[in-house]
Design a protein around this motif. Structure first.
Motif, PDB file in Angstrom:
ATOM      1  N   MET A 123       0.840  -1.182   0.000  1.00 62.01           N
ATOM      2  CA  MET A 123       0.000   0.000   0.000  1.00 62.01           C
ATOM      3  C   MET A 123       0.883   1.242   0.000  1.00 62.01           C
ATOM      4  SD  MET A 123      -2.895   1.056   2.698  1.00 62.01           S
ATOM      5  CE  MET A 123      -2.260   2.341   3.706  1.00 62.01           C
ATOM      6  N   ARG A 124       0.604   2.159  -0.890  1.00 62.79           N
ATOM      7  CA  ARG A 124       1.380   3.385  -1.010  1.00 62.79           C
ATOM      8  C   ARG A 124       0.691   4.495  -0.220  1.00 62.79           C
ATOM      9  NH1 ARG A 124       5.529   2.888  -3.986  1.00 62.79           N
ATOM     10  NH2 ARG A 124       5.691   1.560  -5.771  1.00 62.79           N
ATOM     11  N   ARG A 125       1.307   4.872   0.854  1.00 61.75           N
ATOM     12  CA  ARG A 125       0.743   5.893   1.727  1.00 61.75           C
ATOM     13  C   ARG A 125       1.022   7.274   1.148  1.00 61.75           C
ATOM     14  NH1 ARG A 125       2.468   7.626   7.414  1.00 61.75           N
ATOM     15  NH2 ARG A 125       0.584   8.672   8.064  1.00 61.75           N
ATOM     16  N   GLN A 126       0.023   8.133   1.156  1.00 63.22           N
ATOM     17  CA  GLN A 126       0.180   9.510   0.721  1.00 63.22           C
ATOM     18  C   GLN A 126       0.330  10.390   1.964  1.00 63.22           C
ATOM     19  OE1 GLN A 126       0.543  10.349  -2.532  1.00 63.22           O
ATOM     20  NE2 GLN A 126       0.428   8.150  -2.860  1.00 63.22           N
ATOM     21  N   PHE A 127       1.039  11.490   1.821  1.00 61.38           N
ATOM     22  CA  PHE A 127       1.293  12.383   2.940  1.00 61.38           C
ATOM     23  C   PHE A 127       0.733  13.763   2.626  1.00 61.38           C
ATOM     24  CE2 PHE A 127       4.761   9.281   2.752  1.00 61.38           C
ATOM     25  CZ  PHE A 127       4.598   8.668   3.987  1.00 61.38           C
ATOM     26  N   SER A 128      -0.020  14.313   3.560  1.00 69.45           N
ATOM     27  CA  SER A 128      -0.592  15.648   3.367  1.00 69.45           C
ATOM     28  C   SER A 128       0.520  16.693   3.364  1.00 69.45           C
ATOM     29  CB  SER A 128      -1.580  15.962   4.498  1.00 69.45           C
ATOM     30  OG  SER A 128      -0.887  16.111   5.725  1.00 69.45           O
ATOM     31  N   SER A 129       0.232  17.828   2.764  1.00 66.44           N
ATOM     32  CA  SER A 129       1.249  18.884   2.724  1.00 66.44           C
ATOM     33  C   SER A 129       1.582  19.361   4.133  1.00 66.44           C
ATOM     34  CB  SER A 129       0.782  20.050   1.852  1.00 66.44           C
ATOM     35  OG  SER A 129      -0.416  20.585   2.356  1.00 66.44           O
ATOM     36  N   SER A 130       0.602  19.436   5.030  1.00 63.87           N
ATOM     37  CA  SER A 130       0.890  19.877   6.393  1.00 63.87           C
ATOM     38  C   SER A 130       1.800  18.880   7.103  1.00 63.87           C
ATOM     39  CB  SER A 130      -0.387  20.124   7.188  1.00 63.87           C
ATOM     40  OG  SER A 130      -1.191  18.976   7.208  1.00 63.87           O
ATOM     41  N   PHE A 131       1.589  17.583   6.878  1.00 70.94           N
ATOM     42  CA  PHE A 131       2.464  16.577   7.489  1.00 70.94           C
ATOM     43  C   PHE A 131       3.866  16.666   6.911  1.00 70.94           C
ATOM     44  CE2 PHE A 131       4.526  12.428   7.508  1.00 70.94           C
ATOM     45  CZ  PHE A 131       4.565  12.181   8.873  1.00 70.94           C
ATOM     46  N   ARG A 132       3.973  16.841   5.593  1.00 67.58           N
ATOM     47  CA  ARG A 132       5.294  16.923   4.969  1.00 67.58           C
ATOM     48  C   ARG A 132       6.066  18.138   5.469  1.00 67.58           C
ATOM     49  NH1 ARG A 132       2.277  16.399   0.324  1.00 67.58           N
ATOM     50  NH2 ARG A 132       3.247  18.255  -0.529  1.00 67.58           N
ATOM     51  N   ILE A 133       5.383  19.264   5.571  1.00 65.16           N
ATOM     52  CA  ILE A 133       6.043  20.473   6.089  1.00 65.16           C
ATOM     53  C   ILE A 133       6.494  20.232   7.520  1.00 65.16           C
ATOM     54  CG2 ILE A 133       5.679  22.878   6.782  1.00 65.16           C
ATOM     55  CD1 ILE A 133       3.753  23.050   4.303  1.00 65.16           C
ATOM     56  N   TRP A 134       5.609  19.649   8.346  1.00 60.55           N
ATOM     57  CA  TRP A 134       5.970  19.342   9.729  1.00 60.55           C
ATOM     58  C   TRP A 134       7.201  18.425   9.761  1.00 60.55           C
ATOM     59  CZ3 TRP A 134       6.463  14.564  11.927  1.00 60.55           C
ATOM     60  CH2 TRP A 134       6.818  14.574  13.274  1.00 60.55           C
ATOM     61  N   HIS A 135       7.181  17.371   8.960  1.00 62.60           N
ATOM     62  CA  HIS A 135       8.261  16.381   8.947  1.00 62.60           C
ATOM     63  C   HIS A 135       9.602  17.040   8.658  1.00 62.60           C
ATOM     64  CE1 HIS A 135      10.883  13.396   6.951  1.00 62.60           C
ATOM     65  NE2 HIS A 135      10.417  12.572   7.876  1.00 62.60           N
ATOM     66  N   TRP A 136       9.667  17.873   7.620  1.00 62.56           N
ATOM     67  CA  TRP A 136      10.945  18.456   7.227  1.00 62.56           C
ATOM     68  C   TRP A 136      11.386  19.546   8.193  1.00 62.56           C
ATOM     69  CZ3 TRP A 136      13.750  15.355   4.773  1.00 62.56           C
ATOM     70  CH2 TRP A 136      13.193  14.453   3.871  1.00 62.56           C
TER      71      TRP A 136
END
Length: 183
Positions: free
Chosen positions: A1-14
């Protein structure tokens, strides 16, 4: 399963990655080339060459003063981590967390719950040290803060290894999805 990441999560992650990397660098520098004794020794030696003699205690005080701006960055980044943790908790409340049926992902979610608890403890202990409210327990709080910090740095290494392994498995494109949301 390919999980997608929201833009808010990606910004938080980086942002979290940048803050944690900065914290790691400040700790490594503090314990190595920017150690107060190391800097103090260099200053003491150079001043002696110029005909000025200072005590070891004075040299350490100078060493602390020299590295103070770098340590200020540790504090700023630590506060950023605490703020980012609140943001992450808000994202979890908004979007849910750990409801994937895949057994592997359930293990991953459990690990991340532990990481968030450790981030919470590190943030609280760091804020206690910053606000100087540890009292007679300062050494204990410092030790807890340090051990949690090193365990989080170990987690980061494991996380990076896991990402590399995922890229070589059925999760290829994970890094692309974490950077731009698409493969």
């Amino acid at each position: 399963m390919r999980r997608q990441f929201s833009s808010s999560f990606r910004i938080w992650h980086w942002l979290q990655a940048i803050a944690m990397f900065g914290l790691f660098i400040t700790v490594v520098l503090r314990e190595s080339v920017m150690h107060k004794s190391q800097i103090g020794s260099i200053v003491k030696t150079k001043l002696a060459e110029m005909g000025t003699v200072i005590t070891d205690e004075q040299a350490v005080l100078i060493g602390k003063a020299v590295r103070s701006p770098m340590w200020d960055w540790h504090i700023y980044l630590g506060i950023a981590v605490a703020i980012l943790l609140v943001w992450r908790i808000a994202l979890i409340i908004k979007n849910g967390f750990g409801f994937d049926q895949d057994p592997h992902m359930q293990k991953v979610y459990k690990l991340y719950r532990v990481v968030y608890v450790l981030l919470s403890l590190m943030s609280v202990s760091g804020l206690i040290l910053y606000w100087k409210v540890a009292g007679g327990s300062k050494e204990i709080v410092e030790s807890v803060h340090m051990y949690i910090g090193w365990s989080l740095f170990a987690f980061i290494a494991i996380h990076i290894i896991g990402v590399v392994l995922a890229e070589k498995s059925d999760q290829s494109g994970l890094v692309s999805r974490m950077i731009n949301g698409a493969e």
